[in-house]
Structures are given as structure tokens and as C-alpha cells.
Design a protein around this motif. Structure first.
Motif, PDB file in Angstrom:
ATOM      1  N   GLN A 504      -8.418   1.191 -10.331  1.00  0.00           N
ATOM      2  CA  GLN A 504      -8.207   0.815  -8.930  1.00  0.00           C
ATOM      3  C   GLN A 504      -7.867  -0.668  -8.812  1.00  0.00           C
ATOM      4  O   GLN A 504      -7.028  -1.066  -8.000  1.00  0.00           O
ATOM      5  CB  GLN A 504      -9.456   1.121  -8.107  1.00  0.00           C
ATOM      6  CG  GLN A 504      -9.284   0.801  -6.621  1.00  0.00           C
ATOM      7  CD  GLN A 504     -10.508   1.155  -5.810  1.00  0.00           C
ATOM      8  OE1 GLN A 504     -11.226   2.091  -6.119  1.00  0.00           O
ATOM      9  NE2 GLN A 504     -10.765   0.390  -4.754  1.00  0.00           N
ATOM     10  N   ARG A 508      -4.231  -1.843  -7.194  1.00  0.00           N
ATOM     11  CA  ARG A 508      -4.180  -2.627  -5.962  1.00  0.00           C
ATOM     12  C   ARG A 508      -3.625  -4.025  -6.226  1.00  0.00           C
ATOM     13  O   ARG A 508      -2.887  -4.578  -5.410  1.00  0.00           O
ATOM     14  CB  ARG A 508      -5.574  -2.709  -5.340  1.00  0.00           C
ATOM     15  CG  ARG A 508      -6.126  -1.355  -4.918  1.00  0.00           C
ATOM     16  CD  ARG A 508      -7.339  -1.524  -4.030  1.00  0.00           C
ATOM     17  NE  ARG A 508      -6.976  -2.129  -2.754  1.00  0.00           N
ATOM     18  CZ  ARG A 508      -7.863  -2.665  -1.927  1.00  0.00           C
ATOM     19  NH1 ARG A 508      -9.151  -2.692  -2.245  1.00  0.00           N
ATOM     20  NH2 ARG A 508      -7.476  -3.189  -0.772  1.00  0.00           N
ATOM     21  N   LYS A 628      -2.368   6.521  -2.251  1.00  0.00           N
ATOM     22  CA  LYS A 628      -3.824   6.610  -2.320  1.00  0.00           C
ATOM     23  C   LYS A 628      -4.438   5.708  -1.246  1.00  0.00           C
ATOM     24  O   LYS A 628      -4.266   4.497  -1.279  1.00  0.00           O
ATOM     25  CB  LYS A 628      -4.321   6.166  -3.699  1.00  0.00           C
ATOM     26  CG  LYS A 628      -3.728   6.971  -4.846  1.00  0.00           C
ATOM     27  CD  LYS A 628      -4.183   6.423  -6.182  1.00  0.00           C
ATOM     28  CE  LYS A 628      -3.556   7.190  -7.328  1.00  0.00           C
ATOM     29  NZ  LYS A 628      -3.968   6.657  -8.641  1.00  0.00           N
ATOM     30  N   ILE A 630      -7.138   3.598   0.310  1.00  0.00           N
ATOM     31  CA  ILE A 630      -8.318   2.888  -0.174  1.00  0.00           C
ATOM     32  C   ILE A 630      -9.234   2.580   1.014  1.00  0.00           C
ATOM     33  O   ILE A 630      -8.860   1.843   1.929  1.00  0.00           O
ATOM     34  CB  ILE A 630      -7.932   1.574  -0.883  1.00  0.00           C
ATOM     35  CG1 ILE A 630      -6.936   1.854  -2.012  1.00  0.00           C
ATOM     36  CG2 ILE A 630      -9.168   0.861  -1.397  1.00  0.00           C
ATOM     37  CD1 ILE A 630      -7.487   2.719  -3.123  1.00  0.00           C
TER      38      ILE A 630
END
Length: 684
Positions: A504, A508, A628, A630
Motif C-alpha cells: 500500500q 500510494r 483501490k 483507500i
């Protein structure tokens, strides 16, 4: 044919001082002498690059433990049989040491016929004998413990080579067995590794066990800087479309001594035609096949320029492989640079493989383990006469939006980027960070550049001999406990490895356009350190966090400085990481930890990706990652609230949700999130 673009990597230049190759009066090289100084410790952990002399360092330590410390025997466990040869007999007295190293042939079980499970009785016989040294595989060692227990090894030295094969994970049998041995506290242990981190991001040892070990750290920079011949090492990526076999000559120089690792048949980069056909395709790309040398088993291939290449085939697992392997073990392979030109392998020629002339390690496809990449790079970092440069190249298939497994392709690319970031860190000189204050002064042995040390600003000094930077940072926290101090001094790369492998985090950091850098540098890095070192208090966790992110961002900003100076990526020449760090430091007017935290550690990686990959591949990656959603977690909100309290202490007010500073907004959002949770709990 689609244009292939290179991701330029950090090139590190070395001084060729010869210090890592020179021996003292006992016949010990620099790293071995450093390890021998700690020979009285019960638990030793030697972290040192491939080819630095770990095997002989163990011999010196083991002989002292046998002759002067009262231990009965030495058991050496290696991951595979071929590495057992590293511990063969050595006449150490010829070079000045007090004793010779001797392993009776019957006790080198790596040479014995049969399976590991059948050699357990031999280990038991050795333990009951008067002989002193046994060499076996990790598997044989594990099976022996399973059958006879750990008590049979009491009062002996256990040496674990390639220690990164061990893991603190409960499913790792050897790791669990060693934990029990350490708990029993009746053996001495020497653990050796060239890459003290695992590709699966699990710790090698739990913190409470690692605290019992005395570490000897010898860096890549120290080793290569102390070589006699090798002066530069380069890491590079090449992204390609279609078949790798058709573009391999874009990155392969037939005049360089090269090890090529072709991809596993199940990988994305495989042509799916079979390993033999892929080998043949590479041969055809290089030139005209002239036959096989009857003495060595090497293929003979004439290039268009008329040169006849000698190519070793370690892909074919048929009868000829044994002859080729024997030829590569021939002493002539070490003496004669032209004995073999190219080695093509699939699963071989990695860990423990020694070909000093190798100048180029060319790997096709992503490798799932960071340790495997370190080991492959280590094949090219041996010192050899007239070998002035070495390089590692990773040939990677571009992400194709039309392929079915696009998510897997994106994941592989992200992992390859993670490996690159970590290897850049491993190859960098060591960073020593200290807070800037009025009592500071120049540290002896460090060069602070033109004008010398300046009391009015943050200074950066460099010691070329030791390969260390001394860097002052305003507002830097320092570790208090002994364990936290050790982590900041020796284990920052392990912390960074966990950070850049966090899926992750890197997703990001690369592709979330709305990401605030502090969410990565403070929240994500802070969580990773808390999870990794749960026994540390908040102050030590924060100190480690600051040191780790400073080290990572210094390396990345240095790379950005170099890339900005030459934007023509395909035509740029060699540049040195040290020069980049120095130039970057000169451009910084006010070096403080808040500014360092405001840097996205992945921004330069994305900048380079955007120039090296096709627009379609970049978009395919962005689409997968941006899909995705978050959401803020409770743990992240709590951490944001803690940062908000620090903000209030410094500024006399809480962060405001409508502030122009994105980080202040984010801290305010964390407070609002917690308030909403509490309100929901009150209302049932």
C-alpha cells in the motif's frame, strides 16, 4: 521495433584503496579482522556482502573457540551442497594464523552420497567422535534436531551460512529450532549473511533474540571501496515489449563477461516456448553456432565481428550439465579471464557461485525475493585484475493493459521498483545523523567541503576512507535505548526494506496524486517500525523513523539531483551517488526533519518510470492502483491525532480542517474521524 528505454540507476564510484583485500599479520582481511575481534561473544551475526570473506572469517573464529574457549566441535550448515566447498581445508598458518583449518573428508556431508535425511546418522556419529569440524546442509541439520533434539549440540559452535534463509515465522523450521537453541543457551552461534532481509518481509530473528547477538557489519561500500581493481558498480532497468529474447542484445554486450538468468517458465517474461528454445534463441541472437567444445562442454558461438564466444549452458539439465559444472569449477576458470565468456542459467549460478571475472549480471524478469537479487548482484562484485566496472541489469516486461493478468503484472513491476530502491540504499555510503546544536563541531576524518565546517548552518561531512557521511539535521530525535541505538547505527536498511516492500505504501507513493508526503514518511513508516519493534517506546520509534526516512530521502534526492543535471536518460554517462548527495546538500538552505518528512520517497522513482515506460503501460498501472479506494483506518487516525497534539504544542492551536497546508488538513481529518467514532459509540 519499439524503442527500449533505460531506467538510469545510481552508479557508485569507488576509490580502489585495496584495503579490503590487504591482510594483517595473521592473514586476515579487513572484514575478517573486524569479526575476529568479537570472537569471544557467544552469539555473533556477521552481515557482509558476497565475496567479502565470511567463510574464512568463520574459520578464524571457530578455531579460536575450539583451541581457546573450550568448545567441543564446530557444525557448519549451508543452504545447498555446492556452498560446502567454501569450507574446505585451508593452511592458515602459511599466512600467519596460529592453526590450520581441517575438515576430514567423511565429515563434509555436502560431498557425501545420499539424501539429507539419510545423513542424520552421520551427524550423530560425528557428535560422538573426537573430530572437530562437520559441514552439512541446512536440511541435514534440521533433520538431526528433529530426530535427536537440540541437547546433542550443547557446548558446540553452530555456524549458519546464508542466514537469511532463516525466518522468525513459525512455519520456518530452522528458525524455530534456532529460537529454542538460543533459549536453552548452551551453544555458541555464528550467523553469516550477505543480505540480512528476506523477500517476504518477515524478520530473520525476533527482536528479543537478535538483541543477544553481537553484530559485525561490513558494508558494500566498504568492500568495493577497498578493492584493488573494481571502480564502478551500476544498477539498471530495461522495460521491453514482445519477447525478451528478441531485445536482449539491447542490453547485452558480448564483450563483457556476463551471467544471464532467464525467467522461470511460469513467469510473465517467459516466452512459454520452453527453456531450451529460449537458450537457443539467445545463442542465435549472439551469432553463429560453431559446435561444442569437447573438453569443457561449452557452446562456441561466432559473433558478427568474428569473435568466438565460449558459452556455458546451465539451463539444460541433461547429461552435459555435469561436464559444464565441472568445467566451471576448474581452477583455470579463476586464473584465465577468457576461459568462459557468458554463462546462461535459470535456477543456478546465484548464491555461493564464484566467477570472479563476471562484469554483468543480466536478469530477465522480476525475482520474488530481495535476497535473491542481492545474491545475483554479488556474482558481479568480485574483484579481478583489469576488471574496472560491474553492472546489474533487470530486463522487465512492460505492463500491457490488454493482458488478462494485468494486476499481477503491476504487482511484479512494483516489487521490482522496491528492490531497486533498496539496492540503491544498500550500495550507498553509511549515513550518521546528528541533531544540529550550538555545541556541534567538525568530526575528525570528515571532509566538509570548500570552506570547511560552518557553525552557522547544518553541515555534511564525508569520510572517503570509511565511506560514511556525517549529517547534521535540525530537530532530529535521537534514540535512547541501546536497542534503538543499534537499529539506527546498523539496521536502517532492514527498516527501509520493510517500508519499500509495503504494498500500500509504494502504490500510494507512486500513483496517489492526492497523497500527502507525511502520510508516508510519518504515518506509514511509523506503523511499520511499531509493528517491527513493538518493545520500543514511542520516543525510540520516532527516532528510528526519522533516521530511516532521512537515509531513504537523502539517497532519492541525490538521485533526483543527478537526473535533473542530465535529462537525456539514454545518453547520460556515469554519475556517482556521493557526488549527488554532496550537490543536493549544497542546494539545501535549511536542513530540518520537518522538511525531510515533506518529501515523497517515491517521487523520483515515478519521475524515472514516466520516462522509461510507455504511456500505455503507465496508464495501465495507474488504473489498477487508483481503482483501490483507500479509507482512513482507526490506527492511522490515532497516529494523526498524536501528530496533531504535537502540532498544538508547537503552535498553540489544533490543526484546522480548512487550512491551506494539506498536512494540517489531514491531521484535522484524523481528529474528526476519532470524534465521529466516539460519537457513534455514545449513540450505540
Amino acid at each position: 521495433m519499439t524503442e527500449k528505454k533505460k531506467i538510469p540507476s545510481i552508479t557508485v564510484n569507488y576509490k580502489s584503496t585495496g584495503s579490503s583485500s590487504n591482510s594483517n599479520e595473521l592473514g586476515m582481511r579487513q572484514m575478517q579482522e573486524r569479526a575476529f575481534e568479537k570472537r569471544g561473544e557467544q552469539y555473533l551475526l556477521i552481515k557482509s556482502p558476497p565475496a567479502s570473506g565470511k567463510s574464512r572469517a568463520l574459520m578464524f573464529i571457530a578455531l579460536d573457540k575450539l583451541h581457546n574457549q573450550g568448545l567441543k566441535q564446530v557444525i557448519i550448515a549451508v543452504p545447498e551442497k555446492s556452498i560446502g566447498a567454501s569450507f574446505a581445508n585451508e593452511q592458515l598458518t602459511k599466512f600467519g594464523f596460529h592453526y590450520d583449518w581441517n575438515v576430514e573428508p567423511k565429515w563434509n556431508l555436502c560431498n557425501a552420497p545420499g539424501e539429507d535425511g539419510g545423513k542424520v546418522n552421520s551427524v550423530k556419529s560425528f557428535l560422538e567422535s573426537e573430530d572437530k569440524v562437520l559441514v552439512c546442509t541446512h536440511a541435514t541439520f534440521r533433520f538431526t534436531i528433529e530426530r535427536y533434539g537440540i541437547e546433542v549440540f550443547d557446548n558446540r559452535l553452530i555456524a549458519i551460512d546464508e542466514f537469511h534463509h532463516v525466518s522468525a515465522d513459525e512455519s520456518n523450521v530452522l528458525g524455530s529450532q534456532l529460537k529454542k537453541m538460543i533459549s536453552r543457551d548452551s551453544v555458541h552461534i555464528v550467523a553469516m549473511t550477505g543480505s540480512y532481509f528476506r523477500g517476504d518481509a518477515n524478520p530473520v530473528l525476533m527482536a528479543e533474540d537478535e538483541d543477544k547477538f553481537e553484530s559485525i557489519t561490513y558494508t558494500y561500500y566498504e568492500q568495493l571501496n577497498g578493492y584493488e581493481y573494481l571502480k564502478t558498480l551500476n544498477l539498471g532497468y530495461y522495460f521491453y515489449s514482445d519477447s525478451y529474447a528478441d531485445v536482449i542484445l539491447d542490453v547485452l554486450n558480448p564483450n563483457e563477461k556476463t551471467i544471464i538468468h532467464i525467467p522461470n517458465v511460469n513467469s510473465r517474461e517467459s516466452t512459454k516456448l520452453g527453456k531450451t528454445i529460449e537458450f537457443d534463441h539467445i545463442i542465435n541472437q549472439l551469432g553463429d553456432w560453431q559446435g561444442i567444445d569437447t573438453e569443457t562442454g561449452f557452446h562456441l558461438v561466432q559473433t558478427p565481428g568474428g569473435k568466438v564466444l565460449r558459452i556455458a549452458d546451465l539451463v539444460d539439465d541433461k547429461a552435459n550439465r555435469a561436464k559444464v559444472q565441472a568445467s566451471l569449477r576448474n581452477p583455470e576458470a579463476k586464473k584465465n579471464r577468457d576461459y568462459v565468456d557468458i554463462i546462461i542459467a535459470l535456477g543456478m549460478a546465484k548464491e555461493g557461485f564464484d566467477w570472479i571475472w563476471c562484469e554483468h549480471a543480466l536478469t530477465v524478469g522480476y525475482r520474488s525475493s530481495l535476497t535473491e537479487i542481492v545474491q545475483i548482484i554479488g556474482r558481479a562484485t568480485r574483484d579481478a585484475p583489469n576488471k574496472t566496472h560491474a553492472r546489474f541489469t533487470n530486463l522487465i516486461a512492460q505492463v500491457d493493459a490488454s493482458e488478462g493478468a494485468v494486476t499481477d503484472a503491476v504487482n511484479d513491476t512494483l516489487k521490482a521498483i522496491s528492490a531497486s530502491l533498496l539496492m540503491e540504499q544498500v550500495l550507498a555510503p553509511k549515513f550518521n545523523f546528528t541533531p544540529k546544536n550550538s555545541e556541534n563541531g567538525p568530526v575528525e576524518g570528515f571532509d566538509y567541503g570548500e570552506g570547511g565546517y560552518d557553525q552557522s548552518k547544518e553541515n555534511i561531512g564525508f569520510n572517503e576512507q570509511t565511506g560514511q557521511f556525517q549529517i547534521e539535521i535540525k530537530g532530529l530525535s535521537m534514540p535512547k535505548s541501546q536497542n534503538a541505538q543499534r537499529i539506527c547505527q546498523e539496521d536502517l536498511n532492514e527498516v527501509i526494506a520493510a517500508f519499500v516492500q509495503d504494498k500500500q505504501t509504494i502504490e500510494r507513493g507512486l500513483y496517489d496524486k492526492e497523497i500527502i508526503s507525511q502520510e508516508l514518511t510519518q504515518i506509514r513508516m511509523g506503523k511499520i517500525i511499531r509493528d517491527r519493534y513493538p518493545e520500543l517506546d514511542a520516543d525510540d520509534i520516532e527516532a528510528i523513523r526519522q533516521h530511516a526516512i532521512a537515509a531513504l530521502n537523502f539517497t532519492q534526492k541525490a538521485k533526483e539531483t543527478l537526473n535533473d543535471e542530465d535529462d537525456e536518460l539514454n545518453s547520460r554517462g556515469n554519475t556517482a551517488l556521493i557526488d549527488g548527495i554532496r550537490r543536493f546538500a549544497m542546494d539545501v538552505c535549511d536542513l530540518d526533519i520537518d522538511w525531510i518528512d515533506s518529501i515523497n520517497p517515491f517521487s523520483e522513482a515515478y519521475s524515472i518510470l514516466s520516462k522509461a515506460m510507455t504511456e500505455q503501460s503507465l496508464k495501465a498501472m495507474a488504473d489498477v492502483i487508483s481503482s483501490k479506494k483507500i479509507n482512513l483506518t482507526l490506527e492511522e487516525a490515532r497516529e494523526l491525532a498524536k501528530r496533531a497534539l504535537k502540532f498544538k504544542m508547537e503552535r498553540g492551536r489544533l490543526p484546522e480542517i480548512n487550512a491551506t497546508d494539506p498536512w494540517e488538513q489531514r491531521m484535522a481529518q484524523g481528529i474528526a474521524f476519532l470524534a465521529r467514532i466516539k460519537a457513534e459509540e455514545r449513540n450505540g
